[in-house]
Design an enzyme around this catalytic site. Structure first.
Site, short mmCIF file in Angstrom:
data_model
loop_
_atom_site.label_atom_id
_atom_site.label_comp_id
_atom_site.label_asym_id
_atom_site.label_seq_id
_atom_site.Cartn_x
_atom_site.Cartn_y
_atom_site.Cartn_z
N LYS B 102 0.81 -1.23 0.00
CA LYS B 102 0.00 0.00 0.00
C LYS B 102 0.84 1.27 0.00
O LYS B 102 0.47 2.26 -0.62
CB LYS B 102 -0.95 0.03 1.21
N GLU B 126 -5.59 -5.40 -5.09
CA GLU B 126 -6.71 -5.55 -4.17
C GLU B 126 -6.23 -5.80 -2.74
O GLU B 126 -6.82 -5.32 -1.78
CB GLU B 126 -7.61 -6.70 -4.63
N GLY B 184 0.67 -10.98 17.14
CA GLY B 184 1.12 -10.84 15.75
C GLY B 184 0.29 -9.87 14.93
O GLY B 184 0.38 -9.84 13.72
N GLU B 187 3.20 -4.67 14.20
CA GLU B 187 4.61 -4.78 13.90
C GLU B 187 5.41 -4.56 15.18
O GLU B 187 4.93 -3.96 16.13
CB GLU B 187 5.01 -3.72 12.88
N ASP B 198 -0.46 3.86 8.03
CA ASP B 198 -0.98 2.76 7.21
C ASP B 198 -2.40 3.07 6.74
O ASP B 198 -2.73 2.87 5.57
CB ASP B 198 -0.97 1.47 8.05
N LYS B 202 -3.93 3.75 2.75
CA LYS B 202 -5.09 3.05 2.18
C LYS B 202 -6.16 4.05 1.74
O LYS B 202 -6.80 3.88 0.70
CB LYS B 202 -5.65 2.06 3.19
N GLY B 300 -2.86 -10.44 7.55
CA GLY B 300 -2.56 -11.84 7.79
C GLY B 300 -2.26 -12.57 6.49
O GLY B 300 -2.65 -12.13 5.41
#
Lengths: 426, 426
Positions: B102, B126, B184, B187, B198, B202, B300
C-alpha cells in the site's frame, strides 16, 4: 488517461420499464463513463405514461432481439414465460444478456449454462442474488471450492423486515406483513417471499457459483416464516436470540454440502443479527479469508439497478462467469447425512413425532403449544413435509449443524420420560 | 463444460516468501482450476529454511524479470525501495503485476497509472486495501463518482485490535499494544499503524478508485490513536460510543470531497461498531445502492493471499483497473471547506486554543485534562499539527461533518463564560 483499448461499446435492448428498468435508465443517464446506451425499450403496455422519450419504446420484442446493433439484452420483466423466451432467444442470437430474474435462472441453470457455452456469449445476473451485494461475483472470483467452508445468508428482504418488526416492536406477524406491504417491501401476493421460495431460488444460484452444484430449487430443503408465530418470537427473545430466515450451505468433512433454507435463531454476536429490516447480508467462511460479511440492500429499484450496472460494466471487458467449479474432477454434491439442532413447535405433546428425533434435549409445553429442542437427522426433512404443516414451526439453533451425532442412552430415557410426563398435559 | 476460451495462462514470478508469499504458494497448490503456476521465487536470504522445493528459489531478481515465459510478477516483499524497482521494471517490461504494497502504491499512484497506460499492462493491488475485502474492485465496478456519497472504513487491524481491547476489557493502551504485538497483529515497530500512516496510505488508494483523486498520503489530514488514553475511552463509554480509527471520504454538495483519517466516536447502531479486534470493515454509501458494508480480515497471510489470488484470477480474463473517474470532465477534488464536530482533550484549560473553534458546545475539566466538544473548521487541521501534540487527542463525533455552520452569538458568549469559569480550575 485511458489505459484500456479493448473496451466493448454496449448498445442495450431493455425489456421492462418497471421500478428497476426505470432506475437503470436514470442511472445510465448519470454514468456517461460507462459508454453504454439504451437503444430501445420493449414494454407490454404502450399507453402507460413513461418518464422517457416516447420513441424509445416499442411493444415488439423482435425489434430488439433482431437488431444487429444491439449487443446486450437486459431483461427486467415480471412474466417468467416471456422472460425465458427473451433470454433464450437473445443468447442463441449471440447477444450478451443481463437479468435479475432469480426464478428463471435458478430453475433453468443447466440450460442457461449450456447456451452460454454453445453460443459463446456471457449471461450475467448479479442482481438476482441480494441485489446490490456483489455476492455471485465474489464467489466466482474469490473462493475456490476447496477453501469455501460455508455460506449463511439473509437473502430475502421482505421476510427480514417482518422478522425485525415482530422481534423488535413485538407486533404480530400479520401486522408486520401488512406494514411490509404498505412500505413496498413485500409483494401484494407475498407467498413467494414468506414461504421461502424466493430465498431457495437464490440459494440454488449461490450453490452453483460456490460449489458447482446445479440443483432444482424445489429439491432443496426449504421453508419460510409462514408458520412462525409470536410464541416463537418470545421463545427466541428469552434465549437471547434473534430470528432470521437463513439460506445456508455448509461443507462437511468429506466435501459434500448440506444446504437448506430454514428460519434460524441467531446469536446477537453473529453478523447476521445486525441485518435489520429490508436489508440483506451474507457471511462467507473460507479457510483462506476466514470470515467475510457483505451487507446491503437486497431489493428495490436503485439497488437492483446498481447490480445490473456492475454487470454492464463487466461486459465491457468481456467478463463472464466461468462456472469453474463445475469442471472439477470431483465436483461437490449435496448431502443429507448430517444432524440439526432445532427447536420445533407443535400444537401439543401428542403431535410430537418422537421417532423422528435422534434425541430430545429440552421441551416446554402449555395448553396451546409445545416447544421441543432436539437433534434431527437432516434426512428427516427430505421428501416429507410433516415439519411444514400448519401449527408446526421449525427453528435451527446457532452452530446447529453436526456431521456426527451419537445419541446417548440417558437422552433416550429422557425422551421416554418426556412423553410420559407431558402426555397428561394434553 | 468450459465456456471460456480466451483465458490467459499465468506463469508467475514471485518476489518474497514471507507469511503472505508462502500462503499464496500453499493456496495455489490447492487451486488447480486457476491454471496458474509459480515458476520462480526471488528471496533475499538463500539459506533460510523454506517449505517448498529448493529449486524454486533464487536470489537473482533478473532471472524472474527477464524470463519471457513469466507473464505475471507478484510482489510481496518488505523493502520499499526494492519493491519499487521490481514493480517498475516488470511493468516497463510488459509484465502484469500484482502487489500488496500500500505504501508503494499510495506514494507513487500517478507514476504507476502512467506506466500501466504506456506499456498497456495491468497492475492490480486488491490486497493493498483491507486484504480479503474486495473494496477496490467494488469501487471500480459498482460506484460511479456521481453516485458515491461517501466511504467510512476501519482499514487498520492493529489499531482496531487495540481499541477493542481498551474499550471492552478496560486495559490500558500500552497493555493492549503489547497484546497486539504478542498476537502478531502489530509490527515490532508499530508506529506506522498506531500513528495512522498505514490507514492514510489506504485512504489515498481508496480516493483514487472512488473519486479519481490522486493525492500524496502525507497531504491528507490524518492522525492515529497514539495520543488517545483511558480518559478518552471512559468518555466514549459514558456517551455510549465505541472508538474506532476511521478513514473517511465524504462528498459535499458541490461535489468536492472532504477526506481524512481520524479517531472517531461510533454509535452502537453503526455497522462499524460491529468490527472488532483485528477485523476491517468498510461502509460505502451511494445514492444508488444505499448503504453497503463489507467486513473481513484486513491482514494476515491467508486473507492477504486470498486477495492476491482474486487479482490473479482477474488477470486471466485480462481485467485491469480502468481508473475511469480520472477521465471525468470535471474530476472531483479535495476540500477543507467544511466543519467537524469533535471532542478534543487538552492537558488543561489554558491549553485550549479557543480561537480555532467556531463554537464550543460542551466541556468538562478536572486537574488532569479537559474534554472540549466543539465545532472546528476542517481547515484548522490542515498544514498545522497543534492537534497532534502530545497530550492532545481528537475524536470526531458520529455524523460530525457539516457543510455549513453558523456560529450563534449565544454560543460565543458561552465560550467566554467557559474560559472565565474554568481558568480557575487550572
Amino acid at each position: 488517461m485511458s489505459i484500456h483499448n479493448q473496451q466493448t461499446k454496449l448498445t442495450i435492448g431493455l425489456f421492462g420499464f418497471g421500478v428497476v428498468g426505470e432506475s437503470l435508465y436514470k442511472v445510465l443517464a448519470h454514468t456517461p463513463s460507462l459508454n453504454a446506451q439504451i437503444k430501445k425499450v420493449c414494454i407490454r403496455h404502450p399507453h402507460k405514461k413513461r418518464n422517457a422519450p416516447a420513441e424509445l419504446f416499442t411493444t415488439d420484442a423482435a425489434l430488439l432481439l433482431n437488431d444487429p446493433e444491439i449487443n446486450v439484452i437486459v431483461e427486467l420483466i415480471d412474466d417468467p414465460v416471456a422472460a425465458y423466451y427473451i433470454v433464450i432467444t437473445a443468447l442463441t442470437g449471440g447477444k450478451a444478456v443481463v437479468s435479475a430474474n432469480k426464478k428463471l435462472i435458478a430453475e433453468n441453470m443447466e440450460t442457461l449454462i449450456g447456451l452460454q457455452q454453445q453460443y459463446n456469449v456471457p449471461f450475467l445476473y448479479e442482481a438476482a442474488c441480494c441485489a446490490s451485494i456483489p455476492v455471485i461475483r465474489n464467489l466466482e472470483e474469490y473462493y475456490d471450492n476447496d477453501l469455501l467452508q460455508g455460506i449463511s445468508g439473509i437473502v430475502n428482504g421482505s421476510t427480514n423486515y417482518i422478522l425485525t418488526k415482530v422481534t423488535e416492536e413485538k407486533i404480530t406477524f400479520a401486522t408486520a406483513l401488512q406494514q411490509a406491504q404498505a412500505e413496498g417491501f413485500a409483494e401484494s401476493n407475498p407467498a413467494l417471499d414468506v414461504n421461502g421460495i424466493d430465498a431457495v431460488n437464490k440459494l440454488a444460484i449461490l450453490l452453483t457459483h460456490a460449489y458447482g452444484i446445479i440443483v432444482s430449487p424445489s429439491d432443496l430443503i426449504h421453508t419460510g416464516i409462514q408458520n412462525l408465530d409470536e410464541n416463537d418470537a418470545r421463545f427466541a427473545t428469552e434465549k437471547g436470540f434473534d430470528i432470521k430466515l437463513v439460506a445456508k450451505a455448509c461443507k462437511q468433512q468429506d466435501g459434500t454440502i448440506a444446504a437448506f433454507v430454514l428460519p434460524q435463531f441467531v446469536a446477537k454476536a453473529d453478523q447476521l443479527s445486525t441485518v435489520r429490516n429490508e436489508y440483506n447480508g451474507v457471511v462467507i467462511e473460507s479457510s483462506l479469508a476466514d470470515k467475510q460479511f457483505f451487507y446491503g440492500k437486497g431489493a428495490g429499484g436503485f439497488p437492483t439497478a446498481s447490480a445490473v450496472l456492475s454487470d454492464l460494466s463487466a461486459l465491457r471487458y468481456n467478463y463472464r462467469y466461468e462456472y469453474k467449479k463445475l469442471n472439477y474432477q470431483a465436483p461437490a454434491s449435496l448431502t443429507t447425512e448430517c444432524y440439526l439442532k432445532v427447536c420445533i413447535r407443535f400444537r401439543g405433546i401428542l403431535h410430537v413425532p418422537q421417532d423422528r428425533f435422534d434425541s430430545i434435549l429440552e421441551w416446554s409445553c402449555n395448553r396451546n403449544h409445545c416447544h421441543v429442542t432436539g437433534i434431527l437427522p437432516l434426512s428427516q426433512l427430505t421428501n416429507s413435509d410433516w415439519w411444514k404443516q400448519p401449527g408446526i414451526s421449525i427453528l435451527l439453533y446457532p452452530d446447529g449443524i453436526f456431521e456426527n451425532y451419537e445419541p446417548q442412552r440417558e437422552t433416550s430415557d429422557q425422551n421416554l420420560g418426556f412423553v410420559e410426563q407431558l402426555a397428561e398435559a394434553e
